[in-house]
Design a protein around this motif. Structure first.
Motif: not given
Length: 374
Positions: A222, A225-226, A228, A230, A233-234, A237, A294, A298
């Protein structure tokens, strides 16, 4: 719910509100041992936890009976401690569940009860009280009360600093809340530092692929993600999804094997059970459904990552017996998987849909459709 009558209060006793510790003006008419500053806090406590523990508080807050021997007295004290320990865990789990459901205001009274009982049993400076302070920290962050959150967190940090020993579990929770606080304040580099420590301590306590560490990876994702970022973050996740997919798939495979070879498997293997308590189930739903949302916004809809998170959330709902939701998500993943080359995943989703249909009369007819599409 009663007002306090002066003659009913022992002389010299100062009564405090259960929620805010202000002078009390009201009393719970059901247990007569719990007091409040007014109607608002009485209702808040009742909604949060008091309804569940009202009668359990009576033996804890009334005078101990007369005992004939020291042995009886010792036994009575031990029972009192055991009752408080039970309430510590009950209040803690109720507060946790509210937090995972996003009900931060409701979680506060339950967390306060857990804190008070911990102080009674273990002492104000014991590391055993830290988890309750951290619940209050997280609730305060959720309510946007940053100053209050910092006060609770400072108290937890001071106790840990003074402690001669502190488990990796408590260190993990402490860094997690520091990460949450810095995320709320927009200090993302600090947040990442503390969440990295959370992951380290959680890994030491549970292992790198245990579901208990998934929240640490999720919160770190997260933050990225804040920022950016990605790609990072991906990948995090995906790590969380993989952990939960592996965990949830095991009971699914047990059930499928039981159906194919019922004589080899105990009847228990056919029962739906996540193996999680209520707060853990709420946490799993929050984490996995957030990742699904999400991904759907995305990532390309037909990608393997979207299909896998859909399947994972479907398995969770199936094991929780939310069969309509499980069917909806599994069917969506199944239809998307038909257009991808991975036939193994397609077959796994067909079996999952058949399993869901076998437990749900509404979708039982659909099983024929799944079997005919191969």
């Amino acid at each position: 719910m009663n007002e306090i009558y002066p003659l009913a209060v022992p002389k010299g006793r100062k009564l405090k509100c259960e929620v805010c510790e202000a002078p009390a003006e009201r009393m719970c008419g059901a247990c007569t041992v719990t007091f409040y500053c007014g109607v608002a806090h009485q209702r808040a406590d009742w909604t949060s936890i008091h309804e569940k523990i009202c009668q359990l508080l009576i033996p804890l807050r009334t005078t101990m009976p007369f005992y004939n021997s020291e042995e009886e007295r010792k036994h009575g004290r031990e029972q009192l401690v055991q009752r408080q320990k039970h309430l510590i865990e009950l209040c803690y789990k109720v507060s946790q569940k509210y937090l995972f459901e996003g009900k931060h205001e409701e979680s506060v009274p339950a967390a306060l009860h857990s804190l008070r009982f911990r102080i009674n049993v273990y002492g104000a400076n014991s590391v055993q009280v830290v988890p309750a302070y951290l619940l209050l920290t997280e609730a305060s962050i959720g309510l946007g009360q940053i100053v209050q959150a910092e006060e609770y967190l400072a108290q937890a940090q001071w106790i840990v600093l003074k402690a001669t020993e502190c488990s990796d579990e408590i260190q993990s929770l402490l860094h997690r809340n520091l990460g949450l606080l810095h995320t709320a304040k927009g200090n993302y580099e600090e947040a990442r530092y503390h969440l990295a420590n959370d992951i380290y301590h959680a890994s030491c306590e549970y292992g790198t692929d245990n579901i208990r560490i998934s929240a640490a990876y999720f919160l770190m994702a997260n933050v990225f993600l804040h920022q950016k970022k990605m790609d990072v973050a991906g990948s995090l996740y995906t790590k969380v999804t993989d952990i939960w997919h592996t965990y949830l798939d095991q009971p699914i495979q047990n059930q499928l094997h039981a159906i194919k070879k019922p004589t080899d498997i105990l009847a228990k293997e056919l029962e739906n059970d996540t193996g999680l308590d209520e707060p853990q189930e709420s946490e799993a739903i929050h984490i996995l459904e957030t990742i699904l949302e999400i991904r759907e916004h995305t990532v390309e809809e037909k990608s393997q990552t979207t299909i896998k998170i859909l399947k994972t959330v479907a398995m969770l709902h199936y094991l929780m017996m939310n069969l309509s939701k499980a069917h909806e998500l599994a069917l969506k993943a199944y239809l998307l998987s038909r257009e991808l080359p991975n036939k193994e995943e397609f077959e796994a989703l067909r079996e999952l849909l058949s399993l869901i249909a076998s437990k749900n009369p509404v979708t039982l007819k659909s099983a024929k459709f799944y079997n005919q599409t191969l």
